[in-house]
Design a protein around this motif. Sequence first.
Motif, PDB file in Angstrom:
ATOM      1  N   SER A 179      -6.961  -2.335  -4.300  1.00  0.00           N
ATOM      2  CA  SER A 179      -6.831  -1.006  -4.070  1.00  0.00           C
ATOM      3  C   SER A 179      -5.373  -0.691  -4.006  1.00  0.00           C
ATOM      4  O   SER A 179      -4.905   0.417  -4.397  1.00  0.00           O
ATOM      5  N   ASN A 180      -4.468  -1.700  -3.670  1.00  0.00           N
ATOM      6  CA  ASN A 180      -2.875  -1.510  -3.786  1.00  0.00           C
ATOM      7  C   ASN A 180      -2.536  -1.325  -5.105  1.00  0.00           C
ATOM      8  O   ASN A 180      -1.460  -0.567  -5.397  1.00  0.00           O
TER       9      ASN A 180
ATOM     10  N   LYS B 258     -11.239  -5.255  -1.993  1.00  0.00           N
ATOM     11  CA  LYS B 258     -10.152  -5.918  -1.565  1.00  0.00           C
ATOM     12  C   LYS B 258      -8.825  -5.089  -1.615  1.00  0.00           C
ATOM     13  O   LYS B 258      -8.524  -4.202  -2.502  1.00  0.00           O
ATOM     14  N   ASP B 259      -8.174  -5.307  -0.641  1.00  0.00           N
ATOM     15  CA  ASP B 259      -6.604  -4.731  -0.603  1.00  0.00           C
ATOM     16  C   ASP B 259      -5.886  -4.771  -1.706  1.00  0.00           C
ATOM     17  O   ASP B 259      -4.985  -3.828  -2.102  1.00  0.00           O
TER      18      ASP B 259
ATOM     19  N   ASN C  79       0.857  -1.385  -0.014  1.00  0.00           N
ATOM     20  CA  ASN C  79      -0.061  -0.172  -0.075  1.00  0.00           C
ATOM     21  C   ASN C  79       0.803   1.217  -0.038  1.00  0.00           C
ATOM     22  O   ASN C  79       2.159   1.156  -0.048  1.00  0.00           O
TER      23      ASN C  79
ATOM     24  N   ASN D 138       0.994  -7.124   1.521  1.00  0.00           N
ATOM     25  CA  ASN D 138      -0.200  -7.779   1.371  1.00  0.00           C
ATOM     26  C   ASN D 138       0.155  -8.804   0.398  1.00  0.00           C
ATOM     27  O   ASN D 138       0.744  -8.738  -0.778  1.00  0.00           O
TER      28      ASN D 138
ATOM     29  N   SER E 149      -6.546  -4.922   7.283  1.00  0.00           N
ATOM     30  CA  SER E 149      -5.790  -4.504   6.144  1.00  0.00           C
ATOM     31  C   SER E 149      -4.256  -4.498   6.750  1.00  0.00           C
ATOM     32  O   SER E 149      -3.094  -4.498   5.959  1.00  0.00           O
ATOM     33  N   LYS E 150      -4.214  -4.231   8.252  1.00  0.00           N
ATOM     34  CA  LYS E 150      -2.805  -3.935   8.966  1.00  0.00           C
ATOM     35  C   LYS E 150      -2.084  -5.332   8.838  1.00  0.00           C
ATOM     36  O   LYS E 150      -0.766  -5.107   9.286  1.00  0.00           O
TER      37      LYS E 150
END
Length: 199
Positions: A76-77, A72-73, A33, A39, A106-107
């Motif tokens: 987004s990334n 979803k991450d 990210n 991720n 997400s973290k």
Amino acid sequence: MKLDLRSIDSKHAYKLLIGSVVPRPIAWVSTINDKGDNNLAPYSFFTVASRNPPMLCISISPGIEEREGTIKDTLSNIRSQKQLVINIVPSLLGNEMQKTAEHVPSKVDEFKAAGLTPAKSTIVNPPRVEEAPISIELELNQILELGSDHLVIANVVHYHIQDEYYLGDYKVDVEKVGFLARLAGDYGEINNIHQLPKL
């Protein structure tokens, strides 16, 4: 039996499709990210999109279950960083891959959660999975919105293969890798190579 998939519940249509389009290769996608957090997640709607120039594509669905309707991450990334790495999953890493498929905040760093090693990539910023037999670095070409999903098309910019899986002459030892593939809700290992008679 005949079914019009346009007229039945989308979840039922999905079950029929994933039970029919098999085996599906698994793209184990690593991204970062804007803060540089790792991720890692698997996607089985994955294939080659172009031979020249070489491109791969993955289809990313919206979040499901408790995250229904969310982005979803991974998507987004990719949108923000425009880079990703697709790692190829052998059956020996099946448990680790399954761990990274869990729905977590997400973290959470899926590399750490699954006990995997993030290795520095050559061109892109997201790390590759050091344990994976093959890792492919990519830069985003475009994202197409298709119904509920997003088709990510990306250009291959670098390729990694562990020596033990390389046969020479640009060939991969497919049988030795033992690729893990998706079969509806289950998995299968691609290790039985069947030679058809030549035409």
